[in-house]
Write a protein that holds these residues in place. Structure first.
Motif: not given
Ligand code: 5AD
Ligand code: SF4
Length: 468
Positions: A316-335
């Motif tokens: 999914l991540y790669n699909k968004i990166r390829t299709k939405v040009k110049g997008a920023s993607i941020t995330t939440d992570i729990i350790v």
């Protein structure tokens, strides 16, 4: 005992909106009283506070940022992690002392903590100085709670959410340029670590007609940007009998023509190709997506109840990166989720290396009362968890700096929202892909979208100059 507005309205055979209006008109005893709200937690709480402010001001209250001078102080609380609880009770201790000199001070508590049974019990037993408590399901009861308050602790929390009622565009918004728009309440996902489905209730989407009306009004009022808000925005509409889904809503909001549209938060499981296509094809839908990963280990994701694997997330991540040009993607992570091994944690680091996020919020797992994860065996020590968090943050920060450096020399459209916190000679605002920019510019550009050439990249912000 306060009855819900709905029942009162039905009794009087008037609409809920009319009911609230009538109640307000009658309540000029509050005129000139001072209030303050301290807000903890997520954007949802920030936006709820905007609603509380409007309710109070329609009763005659005036906002005041000096707690010592206030007649009413409300704490809008968060329950997502244990430290939120500690912060709130620390601050309540200070307010309790204020009551010694300000006998008329009313202390109120609302938000997600107020929906937790053990907190309510704690308040009843140990904190008699908290005067009023109301939950996330009955915010709009505040005027009648205040009117009925006669010096005895009043806890008005409903355990069950009601339907979505529309009370009109009733907010005292913090910004004149950028506005939050709720599109849904609650969440049905029940991730095993998360308290939100219990404190905010099941998912309830607003009708699209009401959302679109609000967006149109905001555009007419001169707002440049709106952020569609929900715990799980891309599941929007799934509870509306197939009336509409999120990609359709996005298109309709985009058609209204407001300059900038954002949305938070998306769940990877609900992200469809149609959504990606709409985001990619509309100029006024901003190329910024917050896509919580939570863990990079498929084993831990399963225990978390996240409904995707590491591989599905990456696709999914790669699909968004390829299709939405110049997008920023941020995330939440729990350790440090119960049972997370070093191997599992390395999977998370792998995903971070592969995704090179533009930014991330990272947390140590915090057991929340009555959630499934709080009952899972957890043998990892706190120091080990802290070590993982530190290693993760180092990676996250390096990628976030890298992503900022990629902006060097480019010209970005920045919606200027105010004076820079770091340097009062500068103004600040956000690029389309949600990077904070500080720029030397006259104050009268506040509220407009300007072109800025990026000259310096820091870890968490950019510096630039106006480009005519
Ligand atoms: N412990 C730690 N972090 C949590 N979050 C939610 N619940 C917990 C918890 N019990 C984090 C998730 C979520 C963000 C808003 O807070 O990463 O996306
Ligand atoms: Fe909590 Fe999961 Fe719902 Fe997000 S999707 S609010 S993490 S239950």
């Amino acid at each position: 005992m306060n009855l819900p507005n709905m029942k009162e309205a039905q009794k009087r055979n008037i609409t809920p909106t009319k009911y609230i209006y009538e109640e307000r008109i009658k309540s000029d005893i509050f005129k000139g009283r001072k209030y303050s709200i301290k807000t903890y937690g997520c954007q949802m709480n920030v936006h709820d506070s905007e609603e509380i402010k409007a309710l109070l001001e329609s009763m005659g209250y005036i906002e005041c940022d000096d707690y010592e001078k206030c007649d009413l102080v409300i704490l809008n609380t968060c329950a997502i992690r244990e430290n939120a609880h500690d912060k709130v009770f620390g601050f309540l201790g200070r307010l309790k002392h204020l009551k010694k000199t300000n006998k008329n001070l009313i202390i109120g508590l609302c938000g997600c903590m107020a929906q937790e049974e053990h907190v309510i019990n704690e308040i009843r037993e140990k904190h008699p100085y908290i005067d009023i408590v109301f939950g996330t399901h009955n915010l709009n009861e505040l005027p009648s709670i205040l009117k009925n308050y006669y010096g005895k602790q009043d806890i008005e929390v409903y355990s069950k959410e009601g339907d979505v009622y529309e009370f009109g565009n009733l907010y005292k918004r913090d910004s004149k340029y950028s506005a939050w728009v709720n599109i849904m309440y609650g969440c049905d996902k029940f991730c095993t670590y998360c308290i939100v489905p219990y404190t905010r209730g099941k998912q309830r989407s607003r009708k699209s007609i009401d959302i679109l009306k609000e967006v149109k009004e905001l555009k007419e009022e001169g707002y440049k940007e709106i952020t569609l808000l929900g715990q799980n925005v891309n599941a929007y509409g799934k509870d509306l009998d197939g009336e509409i889904e999120f990609s359709e809503l996005l298109k309709k909001v985009s058609d209204i023509g407001i300059e900038r549209i954002r949305f938070v938060t998306s769940h990877p499981w609900d992200f469809t190709d149609q959504m990606i296509d709409v985001i990619a094809s509309r100029d006024n839908i901003m190329p910024y997506i917050h896509l919580p990963l939570q863990s990079g280990s498929s084993r831990i994701l399963k225990l978390m109840g996240r409904r995707y694997t590491k591989e599905e997330y990456m696709t999914l991540y790669n699909k968004i990166r390829t299709k939405v040009k110049g997008a920023s993607i941020t995330t939440d992570i729990i350790v440090g989720f119960p049972g997370e091994t070093e191997e599992d944690f390395k999977d998370t680091l792998d995903v971070v290396d592969a995704c090179k996020y533009d930014g991330a919020f990272t947390f140590i797992f915090s057991p929340r009362e009555n959630t499934p994860a709080s009952k899972m065996e957890d043998t990892t020590s706190l120091s080990e968890k802290e070590d993982r968090l530190q290693r993760l943050n180092e990676k996250i920060n390096s990628y976030s700096k890298l992503s900022n450096e990629k902006m060097l020399g480019t010209v970005q459209k920045v919606l200027v929202t105010g004076i820079s916190e770091k340097d009062s000679n500068k103004v600040c605002g956000y690029t389309e892909n949600m990077k904070l920019v500080n720029v030397e510019a006259p104050k009268d550009v506040i509220g407009s979208i300007i072109n800025v050439k990026i000259l310096e990249a820091k870890s968490f912000s950019l510096d630039g100059i106006i480009e005519e």
